[in-house]
Scaffold this motif. Structure first.
Motif, PDB file in Angstrom:
ATOM      1  N   GLY A   3     -18.830  72.491-114.684  1.00  0.00           N
ATOM      2  CA  GLY A   3     -19.069  71.829-115.964  1.00  0.00           C
ATOM      3  C   GLY A   3     -19.362  70.347-115.853  1.00  0.00           C
ATOM      4  O   GLY A   3     -19.632  69.700-116.855  1.00  0.00           O
ATOM      5  N   TYR A   4     -19.272  69.791-114.651  1.00  0.00           N
ATOM      6  CA  TYR A   4     -19.554  68.373-114.436  1.00  0.00           C
ATOM      7  C   TYR A   4     -20.598  68.241-113.331  1.00  0.00           C
ATOM      8  O   TYR A   4     -20.256  68.123-112.153  1.00  0.00           O
ATOM      9  CB  TYR A   4     -18.280  67.611-114.034  1.00  0.00           C
ATOM     10  N   GLN A  17     -23.657  63.202-110.716  1.00  0.00           N
ATOM     11  CA  GLN A  17     -24.388  62.104-111.343  1.00  0.00           C
ATOM     12  C   GLN A  17     -25.108  61.303-110.265  1.00  0.00           C
ATOM     13  O   GLN A  17     -24.592  61.140-109.167  1.00  0.00           O
ATOM     14  CB  GLN A  17     -23.426  61.196-112.111  1.00  0.00           C
ATOM     15  N   SER A  37     -17.448  69.690-109.558  1.00  0.00           N
ATOM     16  CA  SER A  37     -16.520  70.361-110.466  1.00  0.00           C
ATOM     17  C   SER A  37     -17.303  71.186-111.478  1.00  0.00           C
ATOM     18  O   SER A  37     -18.337  70.726-111.977  1.00  0.00           O
ATOM     19  CB  SER A  37     -15.661  69.342-111.209  1.00  0.00           C
TER      20      SER A  37
END
Length: 154
Positions: A79-80, A83, A77
């Protein structure tokens, strides 16, 4: 582009990639008087623990090696950034209706690039069929194994 159209685009692209990767590549290498088939057969990509996973059988003559692959299920996504994920993988192989070829359990730290996990390898007499299963799990997510079966030609 709205979310559902974007999701359909990602799914269609993934299915097209899976179709291309599922077709076995066929090649022949020749020695002085024998021909040895070399090919890789892969399962379709499957959603597992929020990621795409695939299992492949790489065959060279009567030698087989199982490989598991882990990839992002879609683009991150905006801006994300992705991780890191600590995953537990299990890759096993066996001769259909026969002996186990072994199993490999391995921890994998996955970020965003496709990761290949090497599994068991063995020499299997021709005219047998081998199968491999690959699963990925993570705390809170349960595995959904993918499988492949392929013949060992003579």
């Amino acid at each position: 582009m709205n979310r559902s159209l974007k999701g359909l685009t990602v799914i269609a692209a993934g299915m097209a990639t899976a179709a291309l990767m599922a077709a076995p590549a066929q090649a022949a290498t020749t020695g002085t008087s024998t021909t040895t088939a070399t090919f890789e057969t892969c399962s379709p990509w499957s959603l597992q623990s929020g990621l795409n996973t695939q299992v492949c059988a790489s065959v060279n003559g009567t030698s087989v090696q199982f490989l598991g692959r882990i990839a992002l299920a879609g683009p991150p996504s905006p801006g994300y950034p992705p991780q890191p994920q600590d995953l537990i993988t299990t890759l096993s192989g066996q001769v259909v209706n026969g002996a186990s070829l072994g199993s490999v359990n391995q921890g994998v730290n996955f970020l965003a690039s496709t990761v290949t996990v090497n599994g068991p390898s063995a020499t299997v007499p021709c005219n047998n069929v081998v199968s491999g299963t690959f699963s990925v799990s993570k705390f809170g997510w349960y595995p959904s194994p993918v499988s492949i079966s392929t013949p060992i030609p003579c």
